[in-house]
Design an enzyme around this catalytic site. Structure first.
Site, PDB file in Angstrom:
ATOM      1  N   TYR A   1     -35.182  74.487 -56.920  1.00 24.16           N
ATOM      2  CA  TYR A   1     -34.518  74.570 -55.611  1.00 24.16           C
ATOM      3  C   TYR A   1     -34.985  73.440 -54.697  1.00 24.16           C
ATOM      4  O   TYR A   1     -34.172  72.745 -54.082  1.00 24.16           O
ATOM      5  CB  TYR A   1     -34.820  75.938 -54.990  1.00 24.16           C
ATOM      6  CG  TYR A   1     -34.151  76.182 -53.656  1.00 24.16           C
ATOM      7  CD1 TYR A   1     -32.804  76.510 -53.562  1.00 24.16           C
ATOM      8  CD2 TYR A   1     -34.887  76.099 -52.466  1.00 24.16           C
ATOM      9  CE1 TYR A   1     -32.202  76.746 -52.336  1.00 24.16           C
ATOM     10  CE2 TYR A   1     -34.290  76.329 -51.236  1.00 24.16           C
ATOM     11  CZ  TYR A   1     -32.944  76.663 -51.174  1.00 24.16           C
ATOM     12  OH  TYR A   1     -32.347  76.895 -49.952  1.00 24.16           O
TER      13      TYR A   1
ATOM     14  N   LYS B   1     -32.846  70.319 -52.823  1.00 27.91           N
ATOM     15  CA  LYS B   1     -32.755  70.147 -51.365  1.00 27.91           C
ATOM     16  C   LYS B   1     -33.341  68.811 -50.916  1.00 27.91           C
ATOM     17  O   LYS B   1     -32.856  68.207 -49.958  1.00 27.91           O
ATOM     18  CB  LYS B   1     -33.427  71.330 -50.655  1.00 27.91           C
ATOM     19  CG  LYS B   1     -32.706  72.659 -50.880  1.00 27.91           C
ATOM     20  CD  LYS B   1     -31.274  72.625 -50.349  1.00 27.91           C
ATOM     21  CE  LYS B   1     -30.574  73.969 -50.426  1.00 27.91           C
ATOM     22  NZ  LYS B   1     -29.210  73.948 -49.873  1.00 27.91           N
TER      23      LYS B   1
HETATM   24  N1  LIG Z   1     -31.300  82.055 -46.411  1.00 26.90           N
HETATM   25  C1  LIG Z   1     -32.296  81.205 -46.295  1.00 26.90           C
HETATM   26  O1  LIG Z   1     -33.458  81.598 -46.084  1.00 26.90           O
HETATM   27  C2  LIG Z   1     -32.048  79.723 -46.393  1.00 26.90           C
HETATM   28  C3  LIG Z   1     -33.080  78.848 -46.026  1.00 26.90           C
HETATM   29  C4  LIG Z   1     -32.854  77.485 -46.124  1.00 26.90           C
HETATM   30  C5  LIG Z   1     -31.623  77.000 -46.557  1.00 26.90           C
HETATM   31  N2  LIG Z   1     -30.639  77.861 -46.919  1.00 26.90           N
HETATM   32  C6  LIG Z   1     -29.369  77.298 -47.378  1.00 26.90           C
HETATM   33  O2  LIG Z   1     -28.302  77.839 -46.622  1.00 26.90           O
HETATM   34  C7  LIG Z   1     -27.096  77.690 -47.363  1.00 26.90           C
HETATM   35  C8  LIG Z   1     -26.293  78.986 -47.280  1.00 26.90           C
HETATM   36  O3  LIG Z   1     -26.966  80.003 -48.034  1.00 26.90           O
HETATM   37  P1  LIG Z   1     -27.212  81.462 -47.440  1.00 26.90           P
HETATM   38  O4  LIG Z   1     -28.664  81.608 -47.249  1.00 26.90           O
HETATM   39  O5  LIG Z   1     -26.295  81.739 -46.326  1.00 26.90           O
HETATM   40  O6  LIG Z   1     -26.869  82.359 -48.751  1.00 26.90           O
HETATM   41  P2  LIG Z   1     -25.620  83.316 -49.057  1.00 26.90           P
HETATM   42  O7  LIG Z   1     -25.788  83.714 -50.470  1.00 26.90           O
HETATM   43  O8  LIG Z   1     -25.528  84.376 -48.026  1.00 26.90           O
HETATM   44  O9  LIG Z   1     -24.374  82.339 -48.885  1.00 26.90           O
HETATM   45  C9  LIG Z   1     -24.104  81.320 -49.819  1.00 26.90           C
HETATM   46  C10 LIG Z   1     -22.601  81.255 -50.057  1.00 26.90           C
HETATM   47  O10 LIG Z   1     -22.339  80.205 -51.020  1.00 26.90           O
HETATM   48  C11 LIG Z   1     -21.351  80.705 -51.924  1.00 26.90           C
HETATM   49  N3  LIG Z   1     -21.411  79.977 -53.194  1.00 26.90           N
HETATM   50  C12 LIG Z   1     -22.314  80.096 -54.196  1.00 26.90           C
HETATM   51  N4  LIG Z   1     -21.990  79.309 -55.228  1.00 26.90           N
HETATM   52  C13 LIG Z   1     -20.850  78.645 -54.859  1.00 26.90           C
HETATM   53  C14 LIG Z   1     -20.029  77.680 -55.491  1.00 26.90           C
HETATM   54  N5  LIG Z   1     -20.288  77.218 -56.734  1.00 26.90           N
HETATM   55  N6  LIG Z   1     -18.948  77.221 -54.821  1.00 26.90           N
HETATM   56  C15 LIG Z   1     -18.650  77.692 -53.589  1.00 26.90           C
HETATM   57  N7  LIG Z   1     -19.390  78.615 -52.947  1.00 26.90           N
HETATM   58  C16 LIG Z   1     -20.475  79.076 -53.567  1.00 26.90           C
HETATM   59  C17 LIG Z   1     -21.678  82.188 -52.066  1.00 26.90           C
HETATM   60  O11 LIG Z   1     -20.594  82.925 -52.566  1.00 26.90           O
HETATM   61  C18 LIG Z   1     -22.046  82.549 -50.636  1.00 26.90           C
HETATM   62  O12 LIG Z   1     -20.919  82.973 -49.904  1.00 26.90           O
HETATM   63  C19 LIG Z   1     -27.513  77.318 -48.788  1.00 26.90           C
HETATM   64  O13 LIG Z   1     -27.318  75.922 -48.986  1.00 26.90           O
HETATM   65  C20 LIG Z   1     -28.997  77.655 -48.813  1.00 26.90           C
HETATM   66  O14 LIG Z   1     -29.705  76.886 -49.757  1.00 26.90           O
HETATM   67  C21 LIG Z   1     -30.826  79.220 -46.843  1.00 26.90           C
END
Ligand SMILES: NC(=O)c1ccc[n+]([C@@H]2O[C@H](COP(=O)([O-])OP(=O)(O)OC[C@H]3O[C@@H](n4cnc5c(N)ncnc54)[C@H](O)[C@@H]3O)[C@@H](O)[C@H]2O)c1
Length: 283
Positions: free
Chosen positions: A156, A160
C-alpha cells in the site's frame, strides 16, 4: 478554482467513504457530479442519495485499473456535460503484510487501483480538460502512507508514494504547460470508511488460489486497519480540507496529527543520510 457552482466534477471511488463525502460537499457547492465506482449497488445508492438532496448527479460503473473503462468514463462525462472542471482520482484499496509475503496478485491489485487508476484518470481527462481551455483542477487522493514508511504495509505504502511522486510531477507539468489547471494532493490520516473491507471489490482474476496469502502479520495489520478505519475521523473532514485546497489552488493537503511528525522524521533521515527510523503514528 474559486467558482464551483454549475461546474462539473468527476469522482472515482465516489460510492463510499472519502469519495462519497467529497460528492456531498461538492454537491452542496452546486457542482454537477459524475460518480465512478466499481461497486454498482453502492454507486446507485450514492447517486440516489445525492439526487434526493437536489444535486445533479450521475453514476458510471468504472474499473479505474482498466484504461478502456476510464476512457469510457471520460467519454460519458463529456457527452453528458460537455466539460469537466474537477477530476478527483480517489478510488483506492488496501492489502497488508510483509513485503515478501504479499503475492504478485496483491501487488497487481493494489497498484492497479491505487496507481494505475490515477494514471488512467490523468491520461483520459487532462488532455480533454486542457483542450476545453477553461480553469480546472485535479485532486489526487494519496495518503500519509505516501509520505512515510512503516512495516507490514509495503504494498500500500509503495502505491501511495508513487501517487505522491506522480502528482508532484503533474503539478510541474501543468504549471509550465497549462497553468489554468491546478493540482491538489490529498494525504489523509485514518478515516472512517470502508477501506478495511477493500477486498469486497477485489477482482476474481486476482483472488485465485494462493493470490490472497494468509499470514499472522497480514491478519494483524488488516485488523488494525479495520479498527482504525472504524475509529478514524469522519470523511467529511477530508472533503472540507479538499474543498479549501481546490479553492486556494493549494497542492499539499496533509494530516494534522502524528502522521505529519512521521513524514518529517523520514525527511530528517534523508537529510542526515542515516538509516530509516521506524515511527509508528499513534503507536
Ligand atoms: N480511510 C482511510 O483511513 C484512508 C487514509 C488515507 C488514504 N485513503 C485513501 O482514500 C481513498 C478512498 O478510500 P476510502 O478510505 O474512502 O475507502 P472506501 O472503501 O470507503 O472507498 C473506496 C471506493 O473505491 C471503490 N473502488 C475500489 N476498487 C475500485 C476500482 N477498481 N475501480 C473503481 N472504484 C473502485 C470502492 O468501491 C469504494 O467505493 C483511497 O485512495 C484510500 O487509499 C484512505
Amino acid at each position: 478554482m474559486e467558482h464551483l457552482s454549475g461546474r462539473v466534477a468527476v469522482i472515482t471511488g465516489g460510492a463510499s467513504g472519502i469519495g462519497l463525502a467529497l460528492a456531498r460537499t461538492l454537491a452542496a457547492e452546486g457542482m454537477h457530479l459524475v460518480l465512478a465506482d466499481i461497486e454498482e449497488s453502492a454507486l446507485a445508492h450514492a447517486v440516489d442519495e445525492l439526487r434526493a438532496s437536489g444535486a445533479e448527479a450521475s453514476g458510471v460503473r468504472t474499473d479505474v485499473s482498466n484504461s478502456a473503462s476510464v476512457e469510457a468514463l471520460a467519454e460519458e462525462a463529456y457527452a453528458r456535460h460537455g466539460a469537466v472542471h474537477l477530476l478527483c482520482n480517489n478510488a483506492g484499496v488496501f492489502a497488508g503484510g510483509l513485503c515478501w509475503e504479499a503475492s504478485e496478485a496483491d501487488y497487481r491489485w493494489v497498484l492497479g487501483v491505487n496507481l494505475w487508476g490515477v494514471i488512467h484518470g490523468i491520461r483520459a481527462f487532462v488532455p480533454r480538460m486542457i483542450a476545453q481551455g477553461q480553469e480546472g483542477h485535479v485532486l489526487n487522493v494519496a495518503s500519509m502512507a505516501g509520505l512515510t514508511a512503516t512495516t507490514l504495509a509495503g504494498v500500500y505504502n509503495m502505491s501511495k508514494h508513487a501517487v505522491v511522486g506522480l502528482s508532484e510531477c503533474l503539478f510541474h507539468d501543468l504549471a509550465l504547460n497549462a497553468p489554468q489547471i491546478g493540482v491538489s494532493l490529498v494525504c489523509p490520516e485514518m478515516i472512517r470508511t470502508g477501506i478495511g473491507a477493500s477486498a469486497r471489490n477485489r477482482p476474481e482474476e486476482l483472488s485465485g488460489d494462493g493470490d490472497v496469502p494468509s499470514s499472522k502479520s497480514r491478519r494483524f495489520v488488516e485488523d488494525i486497519i479495520c479498527k482504525a478505519a472504524e475509529n478514524g475521523l469522519d470523511p467529511s473532514v477530508i472533503a472540507a480540507r479538499s474543498l479549501a485546497a481546490i479553492r486556494e489552488r493549494r497542492f499539499y493537503v496533509l494530516a494534522e496529527d502524528g502522521w505529519l511528525d512521521a513524514a518529517h522524521s523520514r525527511i530528517a533521515d534523508i537529510q542526515a543520510g542515516r538509516n530509516p527510523v521506524l515511527v509508528v503514528p499513534g503507536g
